[in-house]
Design a protein around this motif. Structure first.
Motif, short mmCIF file in Angstrom:
data_model
loop_
_atom_site.label_atom_id
_atom_site.label_comp_id
_atom_site.label_asym_id
_atom_site.label_seq_id
_atom_site.Cartn_x
_atom_site.Cartn_y
_atom_site.Cartn_z
N GLY A 293 5.45 6.71 -2.48
CA GLY A 293 4.41 5.69 -2.62
C GLY A 293 4.90 4.30 -2.29
O GLY A 293 4.25 3.31 -2.61
N VAL A 294 6.05 4.23 -1.62
CA VAL A 294 6.68 2.94 -1.30
C VAL A 294 6.38 2.62 0.16
O VAL A 294 7.27 2.62 1.01
CB VAL A 294 8.20 2.99 -1.58
CG1 VAL A 294 8.84 1.61 -1.40
CG2 VAL A 294 8.47 3.50 -2.99
N TRP A 295 5.12 2.38 0.47
CA TRP A 295 4.71 2.20 1.86
C TRP A 295 5.35 0.97 2.48
O TRP A 295 5.78 0.05 1.78
CB TRP A 295 3.18 2.12 1.95
CG TRP A 295 2.53 3.36 1.45
CD1 TRP A 295 1.87 3.53 0.26
CD2 TRP A 295 2.54 4.64 2.07
NE1 TRP A 295 1.44 4.83 0.13
CE2 TRP A 295 1.84 5.53 1.22
CE3 TRP A 295 3.06 5.12 3.27
CZ2 TRP A 295 1.65 6.88 1.54
CZ3 TRP A 295 2.87 6.46 3.59
CH2 TRP A 295 2.18 7.32 2.74
N ASP A 296 5.39 0.96 3.81
CA ASP A 296 6.06 -0.11 4.54
C ASP A 296 5.55 -1.49 4.14
O ASP A 296 6.31 -2.42 3.96
CB ASP A 296 5.81 0.03 6.05
CG ASP A 296 6.37 1.32 6.60
OD1 ASP A 296 7.22 1.91 5.93
OD2 ASP A 296 5.95 1.72 7.69
N TRP A 297 4.24 -1.60 4.06
CA TRP A 297 3.66 -2.93 3.90
C TRP A 297 2.45 -2.84 2.98
O TRP A 297 2.52 -2.19 1.94
CB TRP A 297 3.31 -3.53 5.27
CG TRP A 297 3.32 -5.03 5.30
CD1 TRP A 297 2.27 -5.85 5.59
CD2 TRP A 297 4.43 -5.89 5.02
NE1 TRP A 297 2.66 -7.18 5.52
CE2 TRP A 297 3.98 -7.22 5.17
CE3 TRP A 297 5.75 -5.66 4.66
CZ2 TRP A 297 4.81 -8.33 4.97
CZ3 TRP A 297 6.59 -6.76 4.45
CH2 TRP A 297 6.11 -8.07 4.61
N THR A 298 1.34 -3.45 3.34
CA THR A 298 0.17 -3.39 2.47
C THR A 298 -0.55 -2.04 2.61
O THR A 298 -0.52 -1.42 3.66
CB THR A 298 -0.82 -4.52 2.81
OG1 THR A 298 -1.15 -4.46 4.20
CG2 THR A 298 -0.22 -5.88 2.49
N PHE A 299 -1.19 -1.63 1.52
CA PHE A 299 -1.95 -0.39 1.52
C PHE A 299 -3.02 -0.49 0.44
O PHE A 299 -3.02 -1.43 -0.38
CB PHE A 299 -1.04 0.82 1.28
CG PHE A 299 -0.48 0.91 -0.12
CD1 PHE A 299 -1.07 1.75 -1.07
CD2 PHE A 299 0.62 0.16 -0.50
CE1 PHE A 299 -0.56 1.83 -2.37
CE2 PHE A 299 1.14 0.24 -1.79
CZ PHE A 299 0.54 1.08 -2.73
N LEU A 300 -3.94 0.45 0.44
CA LEU A 300 -5.01 0.47 -0.55
C LEU A 300 -4.66 1.47 -1.66
O LEU A 300 -4.32 2.62 -1.37
CB LEU A 300 -6.34 0.88 0.09
CG LEU A 300 -6.84 0.01 1.24
CD1 LEU A 300 -8.19 0.53 1.73
CD2 LEU A 300 -6.96 -1.44 0.81
N ASP A 301 -4.74 1.04 -2.92
CA ASP A 301 -4.49 1.97 -4.01
C ASP A 301 -5.74 2.80 -4.28
O ASP A 301 -6.75 2.70 -3.57
CB ASP A 301 -4.01 1.22 -5.26
CG ASP A 301 -5.06 0.28 -5.87
OD1 ASP A 301 -6.27 0.42 -5.54
OD2 ASP A 301 -4.68 -0.58 -6.67
N SER A 302 -5.69 3.63 -5.31
CA SER A 302 -6.80 4.55 -5.57
C SER A 302 -8.09 3.83 -5.95
O SER A 302 -9.17 4.42 -5.90
CB SER A 302 -6.41 5.53 -6.68
OG SER A 302 -6.06 4.82 -7.87
N ASN A 303 -7.97 2.55 -6.31
CA ASN A 303 -9.15 1.75 -6.64
C ASN A 303 -9.62 0.89 -5.48
O ASN A 303 -10.52 0.06 -5.65
CB ASN A 303 -8.84 0.86 -7.85
CG ASN A 303 -8.55 1.66 -9.11
OD1 ASN A 303 -9.27 2.61 -9.42
ND2 ASN A 303 -7.49 1.30 -9.81
N GLY A 304 -9.00 1.07 -4.31
CA GLY A 304 -9.39 0.29 -3.15
C GLY A 304 -8.86 -1.13 -3.16
O GLY A 304 -9.35 -1.98 -2.41
N LYS A 305 -7.84 -1.39 -3.98
CA LYS A 305 -7.24 -2.72 -4.05
C LYS A 305 -5.98 -2.77 -3.18
O LYS A 305 -5.28 -1.77 -3.02
CB LYS A 305 -6.88 -3.07 -5.50
CG LYS A 305 -8.07 -3.11 -6.44
CD LYS A 305 -9.04 -4.23 -6.08
CE LYS A 305 -10.18 -4.31 -7.07
NZ LYS A 305 -11.17 -5.37 -6.70
N VAL A 306 -5.69 -3.96 -2.66
CA VAL A 306 -4.52 -4.12 -1.80
C VAL A 306 -3.25 -4.20 -2.63
O VAL A 306 -3.18 -4.95 -3.61
CB VAL A 306 -4.65 -5.39 -0.93
CG1 VAL A 306 -3.44 -5.52 0.00
CG2 VAL A 306 -5.94 -5.36 -0.12
N GLN A 307 -2.25 -3.41 -2.25
CA GLN A 307 -0.95 -3.44 -2.90
C GLN A 307 0.13 -3.57 -1.83
O GLN A 307 -0.12 -3.37 -0.64
CB GLN A 307 -0.72 -2.15 -3.71
CG GLN A 307 -1.76 -1.89 -4.78
CD GLN A 307 -1.75 -2.90 -5.91
OE1 GLN A 307 -0.77 -3.65 -6.08
NE2 GLN A 307 -2.83 -2.95 -6.69
#
Length: 583
Positions: A293-307
């Protein structure tokens, strides 16, 4: 370099010229004798599309299924705008408004484009020469030396002198929208429908294409590469069949299984079994780190929020894993510095068992050139029952984009030249090249590369990795038909497309970020924070993996990232995502 245009005002007020490096492209006039639209005064009128298409004599019986066309038939296809032999292959019909061609005035456009090492002279590239003939618009391509694109772009912007068109305008500090706001590029919103009827019709024929080619406030700022479909995932884990045979093991799935497989590969003679990555662009690929779950850069979590991937809870577990693998000699020793050529040299040697790369590329280097069979593996998972995942998703945005500058002397000509790439004829030529020498057309009106195509049997004996851009356009502002026109996918016996399709159908992409855009105020701050965070991530993660820092150094990394402004960085992306969702 061609005739550069007048200086524009106030552009140099742009904050900083830290242009981030991104990736990578003729002359005769058509007299219009074979084009019924040649003297039509309604240039660019989308309403004429069907009328113009209907005015051509139907030559489908002569072309479809013909495997030995005459010179006269090849001329009819290659030197006229007649497209009656082409079928409608997709859910949406490709437009065919040719009313702007040949262009009504004698004009030469200066077009800046990053160089491609496989195209010695863009001004003599086969497709671009043909497009020049069919449109009647001459083009002078300006290409900086390979590897000097970033500096050349910065110098061009700082000089205050711009060509008519810039390919890859997102190199501009803050991106395309910032360039428009600063007065470097034109806002084309009020001009698109009239002067780019093909692009307008195609982008509006699908909601995803429409949404990804317009700004948050509804402006049309450039021409984007857009596809008839969402292209398959292009990058992942590839294993030599020889490695599976020698180890006697199955294709691994979990991180634990991958560890055991790589150790066994080393035991049976693959000295550096995993070609992990390089400055070529894949140090942090989202392939192994994604399992944690340690993606390269930004991604969407299960709630659709940017992480932000590097700040996720299992980052230390990921880093400890890779540090161990590196210590055990499971990674290529030069992973932090190797360029493309070094990676390919390692790939075909006996050292490498697994590549993180494109199956299209490896089909060329492994199978075609060295008869090395391989298979594709899904991205690793942490535990049995997890679903393989990736943050890559193609939103029908593909290839390159183009912007028309405020110094363009004939904006209508610039738009007409770009718009041709979104017509049915332009789609055929850009994707499949010249009829006869490069492609033929089957019974259903679908172009294809025949057995003796220059793509596969180049008179100069160049490999497909070169002919893919020598006789067609691989990455361009156009309608890209990647699945059907990529010679590495459709080559006889190729299974690269099957691997890509398999990845796409079996990996979760719900965390992928769509192509959001930033406001002018956000853009400079996002770029500043992004550069700082990227540098910080690169330094800490690389040093930890190489054992130069302990895994616990991650705690200091995360603290520094937060002090640097990580929360602000995420809030900028979240705001942009919310605007995108409302488009």
């Amino acid at each position: 370099m061609g005739t550069m245009k007048k200086r524009f005002l106030s552009l140099l007020l742009v904050s900083g010229l830290a242009v981030s490096t991104l990736a990578a492209c003729t002359g005769n006039t058509n007299d219009g004798a074979n084009n019924p639209a040649a003297n039509d005064g309604n240039a660019g009128n989308a309403g004429n599309a069907k009328t113009e298409a209907a005015s051509f004599a139907d030559i489908s019986q002569n072309i479809r299924g013909n495997t030995a066309p005459t010179q006269e038939q090849m001329d009819e296809v290659n030197t006229t705008l007649n497209d009656t032999y082409l079928g409608d292959l997709y859910e949406e019909v490709i437009p065919n408004d040719y009313s702007a061609y040949p262009y009504k005035k004698d004009v030469t456009l200066d077009v800046w484009v990053p160089a491609d090492s496989n195209i010695p002279d863009m001004n003599n590239q086969a497709v671009q020469k043909q497009i020049e003939q069919l449109t009647g618009i001459k083009v002078n391509f300006i290409t900086p030396p390979v590897g000097q694109e970033a500096d050349a772009f910065t110098l061009m912007i700082s000089s205050g002198e711009l060509p008519d068109i810039i390919i890859e305008p997102n190199r501009y500090p803050g991106g395309l929208e910032a360039g428009v706001n600063d007065g470097a590029f034109l806002d084309l919103t009020d001009l698109m429908e009239k002067h780019a009827p093909n692009y307008s019709e195609w982008r509006n024929s699908n909601e995803m294409r429409r949404k990804t080619t317009v700004t948050d406030d509804g402006r049309l700022l450039g021409f984007y590469g857009i596809s008839p479909y969402s292209e398959w995932i292009w990058f992942g884990m590839l294993i030599k069949q020889e490695a599976l045979d020698k180890t006697g093991m199955e294709v691994p799935n979990t991180i634990e299984e991958w560890h055991a497989f790589l150790k066994k590969c080393k035991e049976v003679g693959f000295d550096e079994p995993l070609n992990y990555g390089s400055k070529y662009g894949q140090i942090f690929t989202g392939i192994i780190n994604g399992a944690f779950g340690v993606w390269d850069w930004t991604f969407l979590d299960s709630n659709g929020k940017v992480q932000w991937g590097p700040a996720q809870p299992k980052a230390k577990e990921y880093l400890a894993t890779l540090q161990q693998w590196n210590k055990e000699g499971l990674l290529n020793r030069d992973w932090a510095t190797a360029d493309f050529n070094q990676r390919m040299a390692s790939a075909i040697s006996g050292k490498t068992a697994v590549m993180m790369d494109s199956p299209d590329t490896m089909w060329s280097y492994w199978k075609q050139q060295n008869n090395i069979d391989f298979v594709g593996a899904l991205n690793p998972i942490l535990s049995d029952g997890d679903q393989a995942a990736t943050t890559y998703k193609n939103f029908m945005r593909t290839g390159r984009s183009a912007a028309i500058t405020t110094q363009a002397e004939d904006v209508e000509a610039a738009m007409a030249w770009l718009d041709f790439n979104y017509s049915k004829k332009g789609w055929e030529i850009a994707n499949y090249g010249e009829y006869g020498k490069v492609h033929l057309v089957d019974e259903n009106g679908k172009p294809y590369f025949h057995e003796n195509s220059y793509i596969y049997k180049d008179p100069e004996e160049q490999p497909v990795a070169t002919t893919i851009v020598k006789y067609r356009m691989h990455s361009w502002p156009n309608i890209r038909d990647e699945h059907n026109s990529n010679p590495l996918i459709v080559a006889k016996g190729s299974y690269s497309g099957e691997i890509r399709k398999y990845w796409t159908e079996n990996m979760d992409t719900s965390m992928a970020m769509p192509p959001i855009t930033f406001t002018q105020e956000e853009a400079s701050r996002e770029a500043e924070l992004g550069n700082q965070l990227s540098t910080l991530r690169g330094e800490y993660f690389a040093k930890i993996i190489m054992g130069e820092l302990p895994v616990d150094a991650y705690d200091k990394f995360l603290s520094e990232a937060q002090k640097m402004g990580l929360d602000e960085f995420l809030s900028i992306h979240q705001a942009a995502l919310e605007r995108y969702n409302k488009r």
